[in-house]
Motif scaffolding. Structure first.
Motif, short mmCIF file in Angstrom:
data_model
loop_
_atom_site.label_atom_id
_atom_site.label_comp_id
_atom_site.label_asym_id
_atom_site.label_seq_id
_atom_site.Cartn_x
_atom_site.Cartn_y
_atom_site.Cartn_z
N MET A 75 0.85 -1.19 0.00
CA MET A 75 0.00 0.00 0.00
C MET A 75 0.89 1.25 0.00
N ALA A 76 1.11 1.80 -1.18
CA ALA A 76 2.05 2.92 -1.35
C ALA A 76 1.68 4.18 -0.58
N PRO A 77 0.38 4.53 -0.40
CA PRO A 77 0.07 5.79 0.28
C PRO A 77 0.25 5.77 1.80
N CYS A 78 0.49 4.60 2.38
CA CYS A 78 0.47 4.48 3.84
C CYS A 78 1.82 4.81 4.47
N ARG A 79 1.80 5.22 5.72
CA ARG A 79 2.98 5.80 6.35
C ARG A 79 4.09 4.79 6.64
N PHE A 80 3.79 3.49 6.63
CA PHE A 80 4.81 2.50 6.95
C PHE A 80 5.34 1.77 5.70
N ILE A 81 5.13 2.36 4.53
CA ILE A 81 5.60 1.71 3.31
C ILE A 81 7.13 1.76 3.21
N GLU A 82 7.74 2.84 3.69
CA GLU A 82 9.21 2.91 3.68
C GLU A 82 9.80 1.85 4.61
N GLU A 83 9.16 1.64 5.76
CA GLU A 83 9.61 0.58 6.66
C GLU A 83 9.49 -0.78 5.98
N ALA A 84 8.40 -0.99 5.25
CA ALA A 84 8.21 -2.26 4.54
C ALA A 84 9.34 -2.50 3.56
N ALA A 85 9.78 -1.44 2.88
CA ALA A 85 10.89 -1.59 1.95
C ALA A 85 12.16 -2.02 2.68
N GLU A 86 12.43 -1.40 3.82
CA GLU A 86 13.62 -1.75 4.60
C GLU A 86 13.57 -3.20 5.07
#
Length: 275
Positions: free
Chosen positions: A46-57
């Motif tokens: 879910m790209a718009p959500c605030r934890f997407i960068e964490e998901a990438a990490e």
């Protein structure tokens, strides 16, 4: 052609998918933990959500996982909201008075969204995931807005082809309910036992039980109920009974990029076991 270790083509192929990655820290941890069992082959982001960068990490580097865009145009929870990737001025027909996505795609039936704005936002979501380093292979949708916006599914399929993505609805058939039970895992076990040869879709929303997860909820489900349900959904991908049944019956979990196109029409949404 995908084959079992004995060289035979599997009788039952199961697209195993974890949804809502990036929506919360609890979801990210639940998905990461569930991946360890090796049963999840697809993760929808879910790209718009605030934890997407964490998901990438946390998840980039899982070469055995097929990543997809979970195209998001709605935010269903009362206290936790998200809005578009694009500036609100570019997608004004998709948001409420606070600039957030509306709770349900049913709203689109009365408040007609601009289809061009929808596709611009979905493109922006894909671009964001690619910038984060995800190799996106497929696209599906959060809460099925294409069932409520005339022409959206055709536009999405055309767009997916242009972007080199697999569109989820071309590859799935649901596992049919065969007996009445309120226990989720018992229900899935019975569906798998009764499944005939073919290709099916198996979706869960893994998460851990935290205060964050209990903050979610709406008039249909409380935060406590939601947290308990998401923990149970995490177990779907790791439960020994399910893993053993798949081994005994020759059920093979597969990625979207290993799947075959299916022409069968999907059943009504209320027949889908994961909703």
């Amino acid at each position: 052609m995908l084959r079992e270790s004995n060289g035979r083509e599997p009788a039952i192929r199961l697209i195993t998918r974890a949804d809502d990655c990036g929506s919360s820290h609890s979801a990210n941890v639940g998905i990461a933990e569930s991946l360890k069992a090796g049963f999840i082959k697809n993760v929808s982001l879910m790209a718009p959500c605030r934890f997407i960068e964490e998901a990438a990490e946390m998840l980039i580097g899982h070469e055995d996982v097929c990543f997809g865009l979970h195209a998001t145009l709605n935010a269903e929870w009362d206290q936790v909201k998200w809005g578009p990737v694009l500036p609100i001025s570019q997608v004004s027909t998709l948001v409420d008075e606070n600039g957030m996505f509306t709770p349900s795609p049913h709203v689109f039936e009365a408040q007609k969204p601009d289809l061009d704005e929808i596709m611009l936002e979905i493109q922006a979501q894909l671009d964001k995931l690619r910038r984060l380093g995800f190799r996106i292979a497929y696209v599906d949708t959060h809460m099925f807005p294409e069932y409520h916006v005339p022409g959206m599914e055709d536009r999405m399929m055309e767009w997916a082809d242009k972007e080199g993505l697999l569109y989820w609805n071309r590859f799935c058939s649901s596992l049919r309910r065969v007996e009445e039970t309120d226990h989720l895992i018992d229900d899935i076990v019975s569906r798998l036992k009764a499944a005939d040869k073919g290709q099916y879709l198996y979706i869960g929303h893994p998460a851990i039980d935290t205060c964050e997860m209990r903050m979610l909820g709406n008039k249909h489900i409380s935060g406590d109920e939601l947290a308990a349900g998401r923990v149970l959904e995490a177990r779907l991908f790791t439960d020994p009974r399910i893993l053993q049944l798949c081994k005994e019956k020759g059920i093979v979990p597969i990625r979207y990029d290993e799947a075959s196109v299916i022409t069968e029409r999907l059943p009504p949404l209320d027949e889908w076991f994961f909703l």
